[in-house]
Design a protein around this motif. Structure first.
Motif, PDB file in Angstrom:
ATOM      1  N   SER A   8       0.830  -1.206   0.000  1.00 18.10           N
ATOM      2  CA  SER A   8       0.000   0.000   0.000  1.00 18.10           C
ATOM      3  C   SER A   8       0.869   1.262   0.000  1.00 18.10           C
ATOM      4  O   SER A   8       0.559   2.239  -0.688  1.00 18.10           O
ATOM      5  N   THR A  11       2.352   1.721  -3.427  1.00 18.41           N
ATOM      6  CA  THR A  11       1.338   2.164  -4.384  1.00 18.41           C
ATOM      7  C   THR A  11       1.049   3.656  -4.238  1.00 18.41           C
ATOM      8  O   THR A  11       0.972   4.395  -5.230  1.00 18.41           O
ATOM      9  N   GLU A  65      -2.415  -7.298   2.656  1.00 17.47           N
ATOM     10  CA  GLU A  65      -3.121  -6.194   3.302  1.00 17.47           C
ATOM     11  C   GLU A  65      -4.544  -6.160   2.761  1.00 17.47           C
ATOM     12  O   GLU A  65      -4.758  -6.467   1.584  1.00 17.47           O
ATOM     13  N   PHE A  77      -9.745  -2.989  -0.713  1.00 22.00           N
ATOM     14  CA  PHE A  77      -8.373  -2.642  -1.088  1.00 22.00           C
ATOM     15  C   PHE A  77      -7.471  -3.762  -0.574  1.00 22.00           C
ATOM     16  O   PHE A  77      -6.896  -3.673   0.516  1.00 22.00           O
TER      17      PHE A  77
END
Length: 512
Positions: A8, A11, A65, A77
């Motif tokens: 994450s 990203t 995650e 997500f």
């Protein structure tokens, strides 16, 4: 450290960087470039730490995650990476700072905004990391579509030639492919228990109706085949590669196209194993046609950037037969080919861009004997060309060898025909180098002041890491194959195939 949210953070980082660079005043172009480069280097360092934290003999998907997103759809997500995704994320992290440095002087400040260009590059990195890190199919689809936006503006606003035509063609082709995938994603959600979670859907893959699975497979495959691009969905790439700035073109063929082959490996094979086996003969025929067809077209090209684009289509044919051979050797070779092609073709596009920037033309006929003026740059072009045609000692040779030997054990005719592509690759690469850098010096080159400038210090920093990686992985690919192998083996288990047993020759027949 394994609890750190690597994926994450990786990203989001480029997206934040893109916002910072976009707000830098246009007059401060140098500051925008330095911030973009520094930001991409932070992503590279974090990617190296993540690579070190990956456990080769651990779970298939690591760095998991998951965060709430759309509860009513069970869309989340969710991020996770297996060995295949990890090597692609590492490729992205390596290529982006190199491309940013290579693109340092590509933007004419009098006509275009340098901060906008480098912000678009970081935005593109955000979408590329997201698409490989996503473990929720709807999230993957969102990244699959939004990656078109920054590249569309890069080609259309900062490209050359028929840039607007190429940008629109690129966007429409990919958008149509995405619509096929959207229909398949919705169908998969309906019959898969109203979830987009990849792990849950792959566990339910065996209970899917055969005809339904085949239709859904085709929806995903068409989208990925366009993105790759496989024959006959390839026609957008030469136009886009020819019109895009050289650095952006290196990312286009070095990273973005890999989303197609990655998607086939991750989603088509794992979610639709029976349909994958059913479609494999047709896929391999299309792949081998692409190898020969694109190689023949490359031989006849006079535009350097279009020539490199056609070589990429031929290379993706090798990746295709490696995927659908359904052997561990061929599958590992295909994934390694994805990495090595990104390095070799990325280097080739960047060096071609250096020649084009100096000459002011991408036409082979406008060069001739350029090696007499820029011998070091010509030498790098020669090395990049040899790596592209998979010369032993360079990284692409290892992956091409694995693909062919793994395919030969299951489909000898396809492997033999594909080998002809290697011969044609030697023809188009050596023809390009001979007509561009060798032979009699073209008198017109001496009248171009930039053609007297060999590699600058900045350009040496651009090409040196790629040359080093191509040589190191050519002689010692084990660190990468060790990461790839477990994920490929797990994918082959999903498909339900086994490697063919080795042929044993009886003692009495050994001398016959």
């Amino acid at each position: 450290m394994s609890d750190f949210p690597f994926l994450s953070v990786l990203t989001v980082l480029p997206l934040v960087g893109a916002g910072v660079v976009a707000f830098i005043p246009r007059a401060k172009a140098e500051l925008a470039k330095m911030v973009a480069l520094a930001w991409s280097l932070v992503v590279l360092v974090l990617s190296i730490v993540m690579w070190a934290a990956f456990t080769i003999d651990g779970d298939r998907f690591q760095f998991h995650e998951s965060y709430a997103w759309i509860p009513s759809w069970d869309a989340r997500f969710t991020f996770a990476a297996d060995g295949i995704a990890l090597v692609m994320l590492m490729l992205i992290a390596v290529l982006f700072p190199i491309v940013i440095l290579a693109s340092w002087n590509d933007v004419d400040q009098s006509r275009r905004s340098a901060p906008a260009y480098f912000a678009l590059l970081l935005s593109f990195e955000f979408t590329m990391i997201g698409v490989f890190a996503a473990a929720d199919i709807f999230l993957f689809y969102v990244f699959f579509e939004i990656m078109l936006i920054p590249m569309y503006f890069i080609i259309g606003s900062f490209g050359s030639g028929q840039k607007q035509y190429a940008a629109v063609k690129f966007f429409l082709y990919s958008l149509v492919g995405g619509l096929f995938m959207l229909a398949a994603v919705i169908g998969l959600w309906v019959i898969g228990g109203h979830t987009f979670d990849f792990v849950k859907l792959s566990e339910a893959a065996g209970s899917m109706d055969q005809n339904t699975a085949r239709w859904l497979f085709l929806g995903f495959f068409v989208a990925f085949a366009i993105k790759a691009p496989f024959f006959p969905f390839h026609t957008w790439l030469p136009d886009s590669g020819g019109a895009a700035p050289a650095g952006a073109a290196a990312l286009l063929v070095g990273v973005m196209d890999k989303v197609g082959t990655f998607g086939i490996l991750r989603y088509c094979l794992s979610l639709f194993p029976e349909a994958s086996r059913w479609f494999a003969p047709a896929a391999m025929i299309l792949a081998v046609i692409g190898i020969i067809y694109a190689a023949l077209l490359a031989v006849g090209q006079n535009d350097l950037k279009r020539l490199v684009s056609y070589t990429s289509i031929a290379h993706f044919g090798f990746i295709g037969i490696g995927i659908f051979a359904f052997t561990t050797q061929a599958g590992t070779g295909a994934v390694l080919y994805m990495v090595n092609h990104g390095l070799a073709t990325g280097l080739l596009f960047i060096v071609v861009g250096m020649f084009v920037a100096r000459r002011g033309s991408a036409l082979v006929s406008d060069f001739g004997g350029a090696g007499k003026l820029v011998p070091v740059l010509a030498g790098v072009l020669f090395f990049a060309g040899l790596a592209s045609l998979a010369l032993p000692g360079t990284a692409p040779f290892v992956s091409e060898f694995l693909v062919l030997i793994g395919t030969f054990s299951t489909n000898k005719p396809i492997a033999v025909i594909a080998t002809l592509g290697i011969i044609l690759a030697a023809a188009y690469v050596l023809w390009m180098i001979q007509r561009t850098t060798q032979g009699t010096l073209n008198p017109a080159l001496t009248e171009v002041p930039a053609m007297s400038k060999d590699l600058t210090l900045r350009e040496k920093f651009v090409v040196a890491p790629l040359i080093a990686l191509l040589l190191v992985l050519g002689f010692y690919p084990k660190p990468v194959t060790d990461v790839i192998n477990p994920a490929v083996q797990a994918t082959m288990q999903d498909v339900g195939t086994r490697d063919p047993a080795p042929t044993v020759v009886a003692d009495g027949e050994a001398g016959r």
